[in-house]
Design an enzyme around this catalytic site. Structure first.
Site, PDB file in Angstrom:
ATOM      1  N   LYS A  55       0.851  -1.179   0.000  1.00 21.17           N
ATOM      2  CA  LYS A  55       0.000   0.000   0.000  1.00 21.17           C
ATOM      3  C   LYS A  55       0.895   1.240   0.000  1.00 21.17           C
ATOM      4  O   LYS A  55       1.567   1.520   0.985  1.00 21.17           O
ATOM      5  CB  LYS A  55      -0.916   0.046   1.221  1.00 21.17           C
ATOM      6  CG  LYS A  55      -1.910   1.203   1.120  1.00 21.17           C
ATOM      7  CD  LYS A  55      -2.315   1.749   2.470  1.00 21.17           C
ATOM      8  CE  LYS A  55      -3.152   3.016   2.298  1.00 21.17           C
ATOM      9  NZ  LYS A  55      -2.369   4.146   1.730  1.00 21.17           N
ATOM     10  N   GLU A  78       9.194  15.942  16.259  1.00 26.46           N
ATOM     11  CA  GLU A  78       9.815  15.999  14.941  1.00 26.46           C
ATOM     12  C   GLU A  78       9.103  17.056  14.099  1.00 26.46           C
ATOM     13  O   GLU A  78       7.908  16.938  13.829  1.00 26.46           O
ATOM     14  CB  GLU A  78       9.720  14.626  14.277  1.00 26.46           C
ATOM     15  CG  GLU A  78      10.532  14.469  13.012  1.00 26.46           C
ATOM     16  CD  GLU A  78      10.482  13.047  12.486  1.00 26.46           C
ATOM     17  OE1 GLU A  78      11.434  12.640  11.804  1.00 26.46           O
ATOM     18  OE2 GLU A  78       9.486  12.328  12.758  1.00 26.46           O
ATOM     19  N   GLU A  98      10.266   1.168  10.440  1.00 25.12           N
ATOM     20  CA  GLU A  98      11.161   2.334  10.361  1.00 25.12           C
ATOM     21  C   GLU A  98      10.288   3.528  10.667  1.00 25.12           C
ATOM     22  O   GLU A  98       9.488   3.961   9.842  1.00 25.12           O
ATOM     23  CB  GLU A  98      11.796   2.414   8.969  1.00 25.12           C
ATOM     24  CG  GLU A  98      13.012   3.321   8.917  1.00 25.12           C
ATOM     25  CD  GLU A  98      12.679   4.698   8.390  1.00 25.12           C
ATOM     26  OE1 GLU A  98      12.551   5.615   9.243  1.00 25.12           O
ATOM     27  OE2 GLU A  98      12.528   4.862   7.182  1.00 25.12           O
ATOM     28  N   CYS A 132      12.806  11.313   7.780  1.00 28.45           N
ATOM     29  CA  CYS A 132      12.858  10.813   9.153  1.00 28.45           C
ATOM     30  C   CYS A 132      14.260  10.916   9.746  1.00 28.45           C
ATOM     31  O   CYS A 132      14.428  10.795  10.963  1.00 28.45           O
ATOM     32  CB  CYS A 132      12.371   9.368   9.203  1.00 28.45           C
ATOM     33  SG  CYS A 132      13.189   8.305   8.011  1.00 28.45           S
TER      34      CYS A 132
END
Length: 488
Positions: free
Chosen positions: A184, A391, A260, A294
């Site tokens: 996906k 973040e 991850e 990231c």
């Protein structure tokens, strides 16, 4: 924007799900819009798949996987090499598709295509190097050995920020060792995934081995992936929050899981660092992809003795960065992917200023409008600010001051995350002390750019499980079996 007119091969622009070797519309006929984040213009309408189509894809993958696994590693490798060659031959078109749906500068998109393709080539080669062992038997009449066999069908969920490379980094190792997959892609960037499927089809990867299921109802599609016992592994790149959900939902079927997840990367600049090297490294780490990676530096810790010089030098470079449409010459920063991400950047900047931070450059929406935001440098950053614990995922560098090496390590490790950490120093002893003390899956000294198929990519703590890329990347898609042969 007429995307078909921009590419040489318009057949790379697909709108259907890719199931069992064919592009098909959604059963319901539903579609969703893919938009260019620069203009918000609709560039494609893609099949909006439901859970039943994911189940159909799992059935196709489950049926196709045994014959694929039965091929020799060399046979699979040769097919993957054809896929790699086709990706490189069509690199310009793949980059155009990527920039159109995601917004990053075209030069950066071309770099991603090369990076993404490298995983296909790498794992085509690694497929031939999967080995077991013959063990020293404790019995005179028995032989002990280990085999490494494909886990079976795996599910992959990929993000929008690297819509090519995050797919190849997951799919290539899995199919190289004999698995089949259902994938996906992010709803913002399905076109890159479907273009890869078209090239995989041309390369001769059999029907059912790769299946691409785009759709807006991520929870429903993900639920099938987690609860279907025929799927033996899930690999996911995305937020820590969603990673936790996938772990919980996969518990009943005891799947192998690779995650991850989010990061809060520190970048530490010691007094003895090469100033120019540290500034270039900070720019490479912080502002790549408009800060939307990231592994982007999120907290920049600068030792007191070099703090002012570093802030001035970084600001001078950042102020020169050209922001704009990724298709325009010289642009190094595109838009934030969507309004939600844009508002988070605004919120972090406002919070930093309210708590005593000083904006040296940027700090506000760009004059281009939309979701463009000025590349920003903030000094006087403090632990109480949101940018310390959250973040940002945007082009904002917040500079924190520290005094000692021990303080820098403590600050860097003061987070639930542990993906990537950067540090700059010319002291060889410090390179090893700090690298070993940082609680991160990747400790990067004296550079801000290191992405390669050769290095193992992954984090610790709330940043995830497992490693992607490198010689270790295939381990996530293999099971070890003990074979004992008696009567000899």
């Amino acid at each position: 924007m007429d995307l078909h007119s921009l590419v040489k091969d318009s057949s790379l622009i697909q709108s259907g799900a890719y199931i069992n070797g064919a592009f098909v519309p959604a059963k319901s006929g539903a579609t969703f819009d893919v938009t260019n984040p620069v203009t918000n213009e609709v560039i494609a309408k893609v099949a909006d798949c439901d859970a039943s189509m994911m189940e159909e894809a799992v059935t196709a993958a489950h049926a196709a996987q045994p014959a694929w696994a039965a091929k020799t590693a060399k046979e699979r490798a040769n097919i993957l090499k054809k896929w790699y060659d086709l990706c490189m031959e069509n690199a310009d078109d793949l980059a155009i598709i990527l920039t159109a749906e995601m917004g990053k500068p075209l030069a950066e998109a071309k770099g991603e295509i090369g990076y993404g393709s490298s995983f296909i080539e790498w794992f085509a080669e690694q497929a031939k190097r999967v080995m077991g062992d013959v063990l020293e038997s404790p019995f005179a009449d028995k032989k002990f050995m280990t085999l490494r066999q494909p886990v079976g069908v795996f599910a992959a969920i990929t993000p929008w920020n690297f819509p090519n490379a995050m797919i190849t980094r997951k799919v290539a190792p899995g199919i190289a060792v004999g698995c089949a997959c259902v994938l996906k892609p992010a709803e913002q960037t399905p076109l890159s995934a479907l273009a890869l499927a078209e090239l995989a089809h041309r390369a001769g990867i059999p029907a059912g081995i790769i299946n691409i299921i785009p759709g807006m109802d991520a929870p429903a599609l993900g639920d099938v992936m987690c609860r279907d016992e025929r799927i033996r592994k899930i690999t996911f790149t995305g937020s820590t929050e969603v990673g936790r959900i996938l772990m919980r939902q996969s518990a009943d079927t005891i799947k192998k899981i690779s995650l991850e997840l989010g990061g809060n990367a520190p970048l530490i600049v010691f007094d003895d660092a090469d100033l120019d090297e540290a500034v270039e490294g900070a720019i490479a780490s912080k502002y790549r992809n408009a800060g939307q990676t990231c592994v982007c530096a999120n907290r920049v810790f600068v030792q007191a003795g070099i703090y002012d010089k570093f802030a001035a030098a970084l600001t001078a470079k950042v102020a020169e960065m050209k922001v704009g449409d990724g298709f325009d010459d010289g642009v190094v920063q595109g838009p934030i992917i969507d309004q939600q991400g844009f508002e988070k950047v605004e919120r972090h900047v406002a919070d930093a200023v309210a708590k005593g931070g000083t904006i040296l450059t940027g700090g506000k929406p760009h004059e281009m409008g939309g979701t463009f935001f000025e590349p920003t440098v903030i000094t006087g950053a403090q632990k109480e600010m949101q940018v310390y614990s959250e973040e940002t995922f945007g082009p904002v560098a917040a500079l924190f001051k520290f005094e000692t090496e021990e303080e820098a390590i403590t600050l860097a490790n003061d987070t639930i995350f542990g993906l990537a950490a950067y540090y700059f120093t010319k002291d060889v002893g410090r390179v090893f002390r700090v690298g070993e003390a940082l609680e991160y899956g990747m400790a990067i000294a004296n550079t801000g750019a290191y992405s390669s198929e050769v290095g193992p990519f992954g984090g610790v703590k709330a940043s995830g499980l497992g490693r992607e890329g490198s010689i270790y990347g295939v381990d996530e898609f293999l099971e070890m079996k003990l074979m004992v042969v008696g009567g000899i």
